[in-house]
Each structure stands twice: as C-alpha cells, then as structure tokens.
Design an enzyme around this catalytic site. Structure first.
Site, PDB file in Angstrom:
ATOM      1  N   ASP A  34       0.824  -1.223   0.000  1.00  8.31           N
ATOM      2  CA  ASP A  34       0.000   0.000   0.000  1.00  8.31           C
ATOM      3  C   ASP A  34       0.848   1.259   0.000  1.00  8.31           C
ATOM      4  O   ASP A  34       2.005   1.216   0.380  1.00  8.31           O
ATOM      5  CB  ASP A  34      -0.733   0.088   1.339  1.00  8.31           C
ATOM      6  N   LYS A  56      -3.325   3.050  -2.228  1.00  8.60           N
ATOM      7  CA  LYS A  56      -4.636   3.644  -1.954  1.00  8.60           C
ATOM      8  C   LYS A  56      -4.410   5.048  -1.428  1.00  8.60           C
ATOM      9  O   LYS A  56      -3.491   5.292  -0.681  1.00  8.60           O
ATOM     10  CB  LYS A  56      -5.339   2.859  -0.854  1.00  8.60           C
ATOM     11  N   MET A 170      -8.626   8.970   8.555  1.00 11.32           N
ATOM     12  CA  MET A 170      -9.187   9.374   7.251  1.00 11.32           C
ATOM     13  C   MET A 170     -10.149  10.545   7.386  1.00 11.32           C
ATOM     14  O   MET A 170     -11.156  10.599   6.680  1.00 11.32           O
ATOM     15  CB  MET A 170      -9.930   8.192   6.589  1.00 11.32           C
TER      16      MET A 170
HETATM   17  N1  SAH Z   1      -4.706   0.165   9.026  1.00  8.48           N
HETATM   18  C1  SAH Z   1      -4.170   1.482   9.299  1.00  8.48           C
HETATM   19  C2  SAH Z   1      -5.192   2.575   9.078  1.00  8.48           C
HETATM   20  C3  SAH Z   1      -5.711   2.632   7.652  1.00  8.48           C
HETATM   21  S1  SAH Z   1      -6.803   3.997   7.406  1.00  8.48           S
HETATM   22  C4  SAH Z   1      -3.628   1.520  10.723  1.00  8.48           C
HETATM   23  O1  SAH Z   1      -3.888   0.601  11.513  1.00  8.48           O
HETATM   24  O2  SAH Z   1      -2.893   2.450  11.036  1.00  8.48           O
HETATM   25  C5  SAH Z   1      -5.689   5.255   6.859  1.00  8.48           C
HETATM   26  C6  SAH Z   1      -5.643   6.380   7.850  1.00  8.48           C
HETATM   27  O3  SAH Z   1      -4.777   6.068   8.920  1.00  8.48           O
HETATM   28  C7  SAH Z   1      -5.116   7.680   7.293  1.00  8.48           C
HETATM   29  O4  SAH Z   1      -6.119   8.412   6.603  1.00  8.48           O
HETATM   30  C8  SAH Z   1      -4.702   8.405   8.563  1.00  8.48           C
HETATM   31  O5  SAH Z   1      -5.823   8.949   9.222  1.00  8.48           O
HETATM   32  C9  SAH Z   1      -4.187   7.256   9.408  1.00  8.48           C
HETATM   33  N2  SAH Z   1      -2.727   7.113   9.346  1.00  8.48           N
HETATM   34  C10 SAH Z   1      -2.029   6.058   8.890  1.00  8.48           C
HETATM   35  N3  SAH Z   1      -0.711   6.264   9.007  1.00  8.48           N
HETATM   36  C11 SAH Z   1      -0.557   7.488   9.562  1.00  8.48           C
HETATM   37  C12 SAH Z   1       0.564   8.276   9.935  1.00  8.48           C
HETATM   38  N4  SAH Z   1       1.831   7.839   9.776  1.00  8.48           N
HETATM   39  N5  SAH Z   1       0.341   9.503  10.472  1.00  8.48           N
HETATM   40  C13 SAH Z   1      -0.909   9.970  10.653  1.00  8.48           C
HETATM   41  N6  SAH Z   1      -2.022   9.268  10.320  1.00  8.48           N
HETATM   42  C14 SAH Z   1      -1.840   8.043   9.782  1.00  8.48           C
END
Ligand code: SAH
Length: 246
Positions: A34, A56, A170
């Site tokens: 991803d 994505k 998100m």
């Molecule tokens: N499965 C992932 C989340 C997927 S949804 C998890 O467990 O982290 C994707 C969202 O995660 C993004 O829109 C943002 O809100 C958040 N996100 C993921 N990585 C991030 C990061 N390094 N810093 C800030 N927000 C993050």
C-alpha cells in the site's frame, strides 16, 4: 498453491515493524503493498522478490478493493510466499477481513500478522496517551470518511457525548464538519484537538487547537494525518519527545 500473509507494516517508522512481519518479508516471493506501508521495508526482501503496488489514497482508492483481492489471489496461485503489506494493522480500517474472506472462499491458506496501528502509535509519538488515569478511561477509533450519500451520516454522533478520547482516521478533509458535529452534540468549543500528520516519520508534524479553531490551523497539513479529540491532548505539554528530537 502458496500462502498469503496479511501483514501489518506499522505506522511509518520502520523500527515499528514486528519481528514476525520482517521474517515473512525476508521470505516473500511477492510483496503486494500500500501507499501507507513504508517502502523502505521492501529493501529487506530477498533478491528476485516481486513488488506489486496497489496504492490507496485517503480520498479515493486507486485500485478498487475487488481488484486488489484478485491480485492477491492470483499471486497465491503462482508463488509460495505472498506478503500483503498494509499500513498499520490489517484490521483497523485496513480491509484485512475482506481480503481474508476472499482467500477463504477460494481455498487459499492465509495468516494475519498484526501491526502497530497508527491510531495509537501516532498519538504516542506526538506525546498524547489515548488513555490516562484520571482523564479518560476509554478511547474510540472512528473513520472520518463517510459514504457519498450526504443525507445520511453513518457516524453515530450521539454516541460521542462521553469523555472518551476519539481518534478519527481518514478525517482530515472533513475536519470542519467533524468539529461542528461534536460541538452540536454539546462538546465545548474550547475542547482540545490535535491533528498529527505523517506520524512516526521524520516529517511528523502536530498541530494543536480546539474544536473551534483546529480546522483553520490544520487545513494545509499533508496526509496521512489523524485527529485526536479529548482532554488527553493537553498531556502533550509534558510528554512530547519525538518531535523534539527531529
Ligand atoms: N490500518 C491502518 C489505518 C488505515 S486507514 C492503521 O492501523 O494504522 C488510513 C488512515 O490512517 C489515514 O487516513 C490516517 O488517518 C491514518 N494514518 C495512517 N498512518 C498514519 C501516519 N503515519 N500519520 C498519521 N495518520 C496516519
């Protein structure tokens, strides 16, 4: 027929990859990854490993989920060890369950490898504990993204009246609406909010505000970003550590 490892890549900092995830990355014949999985992880793969990007974006999916499912399935027909590498944890808004079900229906073996979710680790790197004794006893992780049907909100706003810490994933592009909804259900306009962008990486940036001010303060932050709402945000004054080192 091969086996698929539905693997959490952690929130960004490569050192937050689990030992188990690193082991399967090293063994992989193909890695399907991803946008949110740190690409440096791919350097750990063996020579000849194939890489497939199914990136994505926050706002749109550049490959529809059905196609991603099919890419994973087809890879499992051809290769012994398939790693599906996803940002954070596969089950936290990661559609890991859907990918698992697709494989189950086609008799492909799979394993889940949990990852450190951004929902907890990103606030932690910003010095914000999601729970704190005497401040809050629970936290919620919510999607800020809503279905296209604007007349009908899927988010049960009425449930958020408590003092739970709320972590919106998100949600940056809807920050103004989210703040407004929370004020409508009775949260004070000076209630603390943090937005953390590109957390756990060297680009991490945190902006602090209130329900009233945050959307203006944070509107230009780059994604990925998450939103933390709650009194725990104030603890950052004492607990900042990571950004000071950058
Ligand atoms: N499965 C992932 C989340 C997927 S949804 C998890 O467990 O982290 C994707 C969202 O995660 C993004 O829109 C943002 O809100 C958040 N996100 C993921 N990585 C991030 C990061 N390094 N810093 C800030 N927000 C993050």
């Amino acid at each position: 027929m091969g086996k698929v490892y539905l693997t959490g890549a952690g929130p960004g900092d490569i050192d937050l990859l689990t030992i188990k995830a690193l082991r399967v990355v090293k063994e992989a014949d193909v890695i399907i990854y991803d946008r949110l999985a740190n690409p440096d992880i791919l350097k750990e793969a063996k020579d000849g490993c194939e890489f497939v990007y199914v990136g994505k974006e926050d706002k749109h999916h550049s490959l529809p989920q059905e196609e991603i499912n099919e890419v994973i399935y087809q890879s499992a027909l051809k290769h012994k060890t398939v790693v599906r590498l996803k940002g954070g944890d596969p089950f936290v808004f990661g559609r890991g369950g859907e990918e698992g079900i697709y494989l189950y229906e086609r008799d492909i073996k799979f394993e889940f490898i949990p990852g450190i979710t951004s929902a907890i680790a990103v606030p932690e790197y910003a010095g914000i504990p999601v729970t704190h004794r005497g401040v809050t006893v629970s936290f919620r992780v919510v999607t800020g993204h809503e279905s296209k049907n604007k007349d009908h909100s899927q988010i049960p706003w009425e449930n958020y009246k408590s003092d739970d810490t709320i972590i919106f994933l998100m949600g940056l592009h809807r920050l103004k609406i989210i703040s407004k909804k929370l004020m409508e259900i009775g949260k004070p306009k000076d209630y603390p909010v943090a937005v953390i962008s590109r957390g756990t990486t060297k680009y991490e940036k945190t902006v602090i505000g209130t329900l009233e001010t945050i959307w203006e303060l944070a509107k230009d932050l780059p994604t990925p970003a998450l939103i933390v709402v709650g009194e725990v945000v104030k603890l950052r004054e004492q607990l900042t550590w990571f950004e000071d080192k950058q």
